[in-house]
Scaffold this motif. Structure first.
Motif, PDB file in Angstrom:
ATOM      1  N   MET A 112      17.505-109.705 138.902  1.00  0.00           N
ATOM      2  CA  MET A 112      17.885-109.261 140.104  1.00  0.00           C
ATOM      3  C   MET A 112      18.561-107.906 139.905  1.00  0.00           C
ATOM      4  O   MET A 112      18.291-106.974 140.642  1.00  0.00           O
ATOM      5  CB  MET A 112      19.135-110.253 140.697  1.00  0.00           C
ATOM      6  N   LEU A 113      19.450-107.670 138.970  1.00  0.00           N
ATOM      7  CA  LEU A 113      20.183-106.712 138.527  1.00  0.00           C
ATOM      8  C   LEU A 113      19.138-105.360 138.064  1.00  0.00           C
ATOM      9  O   LEU A 113      19.151-104.217 138.546  1.00  0.00           O
ATOM     10  CB  LEU A 113      20.966-106.543 137.242  1.00  0.00           C
ATOM     11  N   ALA A 114      18.064-105.833 137.283  1.00  0.00           N
ATOM     12  CA  ALA A 114      17.213-104.805 136.867  1.00  0.00           C
ATOM     13  C   ALA A 114      16.149-104.180 138.225  1.00  0.00           C
ATOM     14  O   ALA A 114      15.592-103.320 138.225  1.00  0.00           O
ATOM     15  CB  ALA A 114      16.171-105.530 135.981  1.00  0.00           C
ATOM     16  N   LEU A 115      15.894-105.239 139.069  1.00  0.00           N
ATOM     17  CA  LEU A 115      15.359-104.860 140.224  1.00  0.00           C
ATOM     18  C   LEU A 115      15.864-104.082 141.243  1.00  0.00           C
ATOM     19  O   LEU A 115      15.583-102.889 141.655  1.00  0.00           O
ATOM     20  CB  LEU A 115      14.952-106.101 141.251  1.00  0.00           C
ATOM     21  N   LYS A 162      16.961 -98.465 142.799  1.00  0.00           N
ATOM     22  CA  LYS A 162      17.985 -97.352 143.188  1.00  0.00           C
ATOM     23  C   LYS A 162      17.420 -96.134 142.212  1.00  0.00           C
ATOM     24  O   LYS A 162      17.588 -94.889 142.566  1.00  0.00           O
ATOM     25  CB  LYS A 162      19.314 -97.749 142.596  1.00  0.00           C
ATOM     26  N   SER A 163      16.848 -96.400 141.264  1.00  0.00           N
ATOM     27  CA  SER A 163      16.179 -95.344 140.138  1.00  0.00           C
ATOM     28  C   SER A 163      14.900 -94.542 140.870  1.00  0.00           C
ATOM     29  O   SER A 163      15.054 -93.525 140.939  1.00  0.00           O
ATOM     30  CB  SER A 163      15.769 -95.737 138.809  1.00  0.00           C
ATOM     31  N   TYR A 164      14.264 -95.436 141.555  1.00  0.00           N
ATOM     32  CA  TYR A 164      13.168 -94.815 142.266  1.00  0.00           C
ATOM     33  C   TYR A 164      13.583 -93.838 143.392  1.00  0.00           C
ATOM     34  O   TYR A 164      13.319 -92.673 143.617  1.00  0.00           O
ATOM     35  CB  TYR A 164      12.034 -95.728 142.691  1.00  0.00           C
ATOM     36  N   PHE A 165      14.723 -94.430 144.206  1.00  0.00           N
ATOM     37  CA  PHE A 165      15.065 -93.695 145.399  1.00  0.00           C
ATOM     38  C   PHE A 165      15.893 -92.440 144.916  1.00  0.00           C
ATOM     39  O   PHE A 165      15.804 -91.524 145.581  1.00  0.00           O
ATOM     40  CB  PHE A 165      16.242 -94.693 146.009  1.00  0.00           C
ATOM     41  N   ILE A 184       9.863-110.032 129.562  1.00  0.00           N
ATOM     42  CA  ILE A 184       8.454-110.388 129.828  1.00  0.00           C
ATOM     43  C   ILE A 184       8.220-110.243 131.413  1.00  0.00           C
ATOM     44  O   ILE A 184       7.363-109.528 131.954  1.00  0.00           O
ATOM     45  CB  ILE A 184       8.229-111.805 129.213  1.00  0.00           C
ATOM     46  N   ILE A 185       9.108-110.852 132.262  1.00  0.00           N
ATOM     47  CA  ILE A 185       9.072-110.765 133.555  1.00  0.00           C
ATOM     48  C   ILE A 185       8.736-109.237 133.965  1.00  0.00           C
ATOM     49  O   ILE A 185       7.947-108.875 134.982  1.00  0.00           O
ATOM     50  CB  ILE A 185      10.099-111.482 134.354  1.00  0.00           C
ATOM     51  N   SER A 186       9.759-108.346 133.555  1.00  0.00           N
ATOM     52  CA  SER A 186       9.699-107.022 134.274  1.00  0.00           C
ATOM     53  C   SER A 186       8.352-106.306 133.853  1.00  0.00           C
ATOM     54  O   SER A 186       8.104-105.548 134.490  1.00  0.00           O
ATOM     55  CB  SER A 186      10.892-106.233 133.422  1.00  0.00           C
ATOM     56  N   ILE A 187       8.045-106.586 132.562  1.00  0.00           N
ATOM     57  CA  ILE A 187       6.826-105.900 132.157  1.00  0.00           C
ATOM     58  C   ILE A 187       5.491-106.538 133.224  1.00  0.00           C
ATOM     59  O   ILE A 187       4.618-105.581 133.618  1.00  0.00           O
ATOM     60  CB  ILE A 187       6.360-106.325 130.737  1.00  0.00           C
ATOM     61  N   ILE A 218      15.292-102.660 133.203  1.00  0.00           N
ATOM     62  CA  ILE A 218      16.467-103.478 132.483  1.00  0.00           C
ATOM     63  C   ILE A 218      16.980-102.334 131.435  1.00  0.00           C
ATOM     64  O   ILE A 218      16.449-101.585 130.745  1.00  0.00           O
ATOM     65  CB  ILE A 218      15.907-104.449 131.619  1.00  0.00           C
ATOM     66  N   THR A 219      18.559-102.299 131.574  1.00  0.00           N
ATOM     67  CA  THR A 219      19.298-101.404 130.767  1.00  0.00           C
ATOM     68  C   THR A 219      19.724-102.191 129.624  1.00  0.00           C
ATOM     69  O   THR A 219      20.123-103.455 129.768  1.00  0.00           O
ATOM     70  CB  THR A 219      20.264-100.631 131.369  1.00  0.00           C
ATOM     71  N   GLY A 220      20.338-101.413 128.414  1.00  0.00           N
ATOM     72  CA  GLY A 220      21.000-102.028 127.663  1.00  0.00           C
ATOM     73  C   GLY A 220      22.399-102.981 128.063  1.00  0.00           C
ATOM     74  O   GLY A 220      22.755-103.856 127.555  1.00  0.00           O
ATOM     75  N   GLY A 221      22.860-101.961 129.157  1.00  0.00           N
ATOM     76  CA  GLY A 221      24.152-103.083 129.695  1.00  0.00           C
ATOM     77  C   GLY A 221      23.871-104.283 130.251  1.00  0.00           C
ATOM     78  O   GLY A 221      24.786-105.043 130.027  1.00  0.00           O
TER      79      GLY A 221
END
Length: 657
Positions: A289-292, A297-300, A598-601, A618-621
């Motif tokens: 959820m955080l990655a989504l 946000k990054s795209y925007f 794996i899911i993000s890929i 997905i970030t290191g944080g």
């Protein structure tokens, strides 16, 4: 005074019906080094209770119990733990070996509790096992040994810390006659080397091997016979040279607790794997959820950056807030802007980080006020704005940015005037500050906001150079005042600082930027809400960990009693179970992180095919947060079972079947 002296010892139990049972009555007896003493009596006579008092397992009694001239009845809990660890060695009838540990590890467990190094533990264990003739079996498990061999392992474990007193509770009760003789010979040899050995037994035959026999009946000593006054030997055997260094800190280290916990968890590997998978699902959901949210946000943000120069800060005069009296007034308020005066521009130009100041304007008008005409076609302009450094080549869909006497329009205008209008001359008719103006301009290109042109569609707009409008107004005898100012900075850091500064000074920022910030704030809120919903599964997982560890406490009650008997502190027991929770947490966090990657890929691959964008980032944080949450949730869930385990009574625990 001898090594051990009991003076006026009385022990009472309170039964369930609140009645008191007097189990030991005025016990007065002393013991010396080198004695092999048998305490015999019928079941319920109090002999095992007496052994528990001497061993420091039960400190709730009346009287004085001196060991090396110190009354253990006055010991603190910490001192009792140290007493059991260093002064007492227990040998139990059922051996009480930990089944999943090797013979070597069973013998070294007391040294592990003392935080002795691995090399030293192994060396001492080999010496102890050699003393009992088992040096060739150190890597076997208890179930691979005979009953007599297991009892000898228990003796080696009792000897490992070179205690002064060995307490043996029916050490031959479950052995055949031949094995009994072997074990008794070892025990006699231990006593001959200067140890005080006290055996509790029912057997007169076993008692005959002792130098002294004490008979107890109904809690009283009725007979104390010295059969063979043996000379007390000095302790000069190999074990004497391997005694624990009392100067060392006698605490179970976190690393040692982790190792013990890992060995324990391997015995219920399938169960612990399922628990870890359950927790990892919650961690995976939170990270996903955080990655989504981060991906969107990054795209925007990238989309905004694609049509806004990050080095340019747009500034507008702060509007006075008033309540419009009617819809027409409301529309007029929305479309009107306060122009900048010279002192405002001077103030802004002096701000730190400002490289250049550009004047600009933007007029939002009603249809029919401003229009472009090409041949017999026309297009009403909703927005007429000046060119600035905000716009870059990325904002040009076709053609080029406008030069002198040129303008750029969006697709909505192109639809009105015709697709072939780029490069052609059109007539601009506008009203600026109440002054009608007219002029011919060449359409240099088509304006866009990046890869997607959707945000530039719908409202007809045109960008024109500030100097061109300024000239038209000047020819009409009127001065053009800027309705907005663009501050050009050297770098993005200065630009970011300028945005904060202008707000502090009372100016407004870019409308698009404000909307973008609002959108990003909304995305943050949605992301947190989604992550919170996903985190509900962590609550379920924590309950699962709680239940599993409670089951583990029940399954290992006797093992806990053994650890307490050989000197483990309450803190040590708690640390072992918390360490198990920690291992579940760390493994779940790692598994959840891998799963989320794996899911993000897979999701990003699908989204690129459909939307031409990656929706998960997905970030290191997020990885650190995911693993951290997993460990914290698991350890919090493990606290209650760990507390329960640490508070178990050692005597009751050892009686558990």
């Amino acid at each position: 005074m001898g090594l051990l002296k009991l003076k006026n010892i009385n022990k009472r139990y309170t039964l369930d019906n609140k009645e008191t049972f007097h189990v030991l009555k005025d016990i007065n007896v002393s013991f010396s080094k080198g004695e092999l003493v048998s305490i015999i009596g019928e079941s319920g006579s109090g002999k095992s209770t007496l052994m528990n008092l001497i061993g420091g397992l039960d400190s709730n009694f009346e009287g004085e119990l001196f060991v090396n001239d110190k009354d253990i009845n006055k010991f603190s809990e910490k001192e009792l733990d140290r007493y059991r660890k260093n002064t007492i060695g227990f040998v139990f009838q059922s051996c009480n070996l930990i089944p999943h540990l090797s013979i070597l590890d069973n013998v070294t467990i007391a040294l592990t509790l003392s935080n002795v190094s691995k090399e030293e533990r192994i060396e001492k264990a080999k010496v102890a096992l050699k003393e009992v003739g088992l040096e060739k079996h150190i890597y076997k498990k208890p179930n691979q040994l005979s009953g007599g061999q297991r009892q000898r392992v228990a003796i080696a474990r009792a000897l490992i810390n070179n205690p002064d007193i060995i307490l043996a509770d029916e050490p031959t009760g479950a052995l055949d006659s031949e094995t009994t003789e072997q074990v008794l010979n070892i025990i006699k040899d231990i006593a001959s080397k200067g140890k005080l050995v006290i055996m509790v037994t029912h057997s007169e035959k076993v008692a005959n091997h002792s130098s002294r026999v004490i008979k107890i009946l109904d809690g009283k000593i009725i007979e104390d016979v010295q059969k063979d006054k043996k000379k007390v030997h000095e302790v000069k055997d190999e074990l004497a040279n391997t005694s624990v260094d009392k100067r060392k800190e006698e605490n179970l280290s976190f690393i040692s607790a982790i190792k013990l916990a890992y060995n324990n968890m391997k015995q219920k590997l399938k169960r612990n794997i399922l628990v870890s998978i359950g927790v990892s699902i919650g961690i995976m959901s939170v990270i996903a959820m955080l990655a989504l949210g981060n991906g969107v946000k990054s795209y925007f943000s990238d989309m905004i950056d694609s049509f806004m120069n990050p080095l340019v800060v747009e500034v507008s005069m702060k509007q006075e807030q008033s309540e419009p009296t009617n819809p027409a007034a409301a529309m007029q308020s929305m479309m009107s802007t306060t122009p900048f005066e010279k002192e405002n521009i001077d103030e802004l130009s002096k701000l730190q980080g400002v490289k250049k100041v550009e004047n600009g304007f933007q007029y939002i008008t009603m249809p029919g006020t401003n229009k472009l005409t090409y041949k017999d076609k026309s297009s009403d302009l909703m927005v007429l704005a000046s060119m600035s450094s905000v716009l870059t080549k990325d904002n040009v869909k076709d053609g080029s940015l406008p030069g002198k006497n040129e303008l750029i329009v969006n697709d909505s205008v192109i639809k009105d005037l015709g697709s072939d209008v780029v490069g052609k001359t059109v007539t601009l008719n506008a009203v600026i500050d109440g002054q009608p103006i007219s002029g011919d301009f060449v359409i240099s290109g088509i304006y866009t906001v990046g890869e997607s042109n959707q945000l530039s569609d719908g409202s007809n707009l045109a960008y024109i150079n500030y100097s061109d409008i300024e000239t038209l107004l000047s020819d009409a005898g009127k001065e053009l005042k800027p309705t907005m100012v663009y501050l050009v900075a050297d770098n993005e850091e200065d630009a970011s600082d300028l945005k904060s500064t202008i707000r502090d000074l009372g100016y407004s920022g870019s409308t698009q930027e404000t909307m973008g910030d609002q959108m990003l704030t909304m995305l943050n809120i949605v992301t947190i809400v989604l992550a919170g919903i996903a985190g509900i599964s962590l609550l379920v997982s924590s309950i699962m960990i709680l239940v599993v560890l409670y089951i583990s406490v029940v399954e290992r009650t006797k093992e806990i009693g053994l650890l307490r008997a050989i000197g483990a502190r309450n803190k040590d027991i708690k640390r072992i179970f918390v360490s198990e929770a920690f291992l579940i947490g760390i493994s779940s966090g790692i598994l959840g992180t891998i799963s989320s990657f794996i899911i993000s890929i897979l999701v990003n691959k699908a989204s690129m095919n459909v939307f031409d964008m990656k929706v998960m980032n997905i970030t290191g944080g997020y990885v650190i947060i995911g693993i951290g949450i997993s460990v914290i949730v698991s350890m919090l869930a493990g606290l209650s079972p760990a507390n329960k385990a640490s508070k178990l009574d050692p005597v009751d625990s050892l009686r558990t079947e």
